[in-house]
Design a protein around this motif. Structure first.
Motif: not given
Length: 393
Positions: A184-190, A206-209, A261-263, A265-270
């Motif tokens: 929700a936070g990532g999409i909101f920022m995106y 967003n390629f920096t994810i 936003s990219a950060f 999404f990276a947290c989501l991956d971790v």
């Protein structure tokens, strides 16, 4: 973005190999009765993805499913799916000629079809970006995000019921809530970033994810990162500085929202790398959309404006598009190794620039293009090194 950011699984009956970028944990689909083949999931990145390559478009494999995951042993999976290929004698005579199973489909045709599914995934993702940018100009971002996931949840209900009531079973509610909060936070920022910056710039940043994912994996998961990958990551972030131009008078602090936003999404991956769940794939998609809807409900009500029929129609398309995005991504990964598709992910920038110009009259700044020329090679290098490391393990 594309998504994405997830675990890797195979459903033998359909040959579907799913990978969770932007992010899903390792999951088992209940749709087919045949044996499931589970493949070891190595480190991301990122692409998520989901299957959930975490990403702003597809969410959990948003994600930014991530095309940076290590390649899937497709031949091994194929072999596991098929009956034994050893020659068998006929019943009529022990001397009868041996009968062998059909050969695997030609790699080239499979690769082309897989690429077409991947490009379809990118087209749907860019289309979703256009809808979010357009509606975000007249509706509050919280309302756009809420309606996106509300319609995504509704569009998943027929699939859930057709798959049987067992598809609703889950024992990882806290994980779903945590993932949904990050999503929700990532999409909101995106979406907020889409309203203040050109689509091409948002796509580039967003390629920096994968770069953020590498840093988080080293700091949070204590994974070993060699010097060359650190150098590649630093070069990538140097490209970010070229894009946002923090030292120039034209610098807009709101551009930093895209990096946040990219950060996230990276947290989501971790998070998906830490908590590996074994449950229905459909439950993973459904509950992520459902809980994200609940999380966004209160903020949306605070800024609610009655949407027009056009806006509701676009939101319904956006919700269905989020699920279609993930479907196309999974189809592509079922035919082609994720690592082979990784370089083609960056054609997304061309599509983003084209639709930005066509629908909004946006012309990418030269700094965005120069930054992309730095960010893209650096992320490709980080992904390549990650695949080498995973193959060695």
């Amino acid at each position: 973005m594309s998504a994405a950011h997830f675990g890797i699984l195979a459903t033998p009956a359909k040959g579907v190999v799913a990978r969770a970028h932007r992010s899903a944990p390792r999951i088992n689909t209940p749709v087919f009765p045949t044996a499931r083949v589970q493949v070891k999931k190595s480190v991301h990145r990122a692409t998520r993805h989901t299957v959930f390559a975490s990403n702003a478009r597809s969410g959990p494999t948003d994600g930014r499913i991530n095309c940076s995951q290590p390649p899937v042993a497709r031949n091994a999976i194929w072999s596991a799916q098929q009956p034994s290929r050893r020659s068998v004698a006929t019943h009529d005579s022990a001397d009868a000629a041996a009968v062998t199973m059909p050969e695997e489909p030609k790699p080239m045709s499979t690769f082309i079809v897989g690429m077409l599914w991947f490009f379809a995934h990118q087209l749907v993702g860019v289309g979703n970006d256009v809808i979010m940018k357009y509606t975000g100009q007249n509706m509050a971002v919280a309302q756009v995000v809420f309606l996106r996931f509300l319609f995504a949840t509704i569009s998943m209900l027929p699939v859930m019921f057709l798959s049987g009531m067992d598809s609703f079973k889950t024992d990882r509610v806290p994980l779903h809530v945590a993932r949904s909060a990050l999503l929700a936070g990532g999409i909101f920022m995106y979406v907020k970033g889409l309203t203040v910056a050109p689509i091409a710039m948002v796509t580039t940043l967003n390629f920096t994810i994968p770069l953020f994912t590498l840093v988080l994996a080293a700091l949070v998961l204590k994974e070993k990162v060699d010097a060359t990958r650190w150098i590649g990551t630093l070069v990538g972030f140097a490209g970010v500085m070229v894009v946002v131009q923090p030292q120039s008078a034209a610098f807009n602090p709101m551009y930093l929202i895209i990096l946040i936003s990219a950060f996230m999404f990276a947290c989501l991956d971790v998070l998906n790398k830490v908590f590996i769940g074994k449950e229905s794939f459909w439950a993973m998609i459904f509950y992520t959309a459902f809980f994200t809807t609940l999380i966004c409900a209160y903020p949306a009500m605070q800024v609610w404006v009655a949407p027009t029929q056009l806006q509701l129609g676009l939101m319904a398309i956006l919700g269905g598009g989020a699920n279609a995005l993930l479907y196309c991504l999974l189809k592509s990964f079922s035919m082609v190794d994720a690592s082979a598709l990784a370089p083609f992910r960056y054609t997304e920038l061309i599509l983003s620039a084209a639709v930005g110009f066509a629908f909004f009259g946006e012309i990418p700044a030269m700094t965005t293009l120069y930054g992309a020329l730095i960010i893209i090679p650096s992320t490709l290098y980080v992904v390549w090194k990650e695949n080498q490391k995973s193959a060695a393990e």
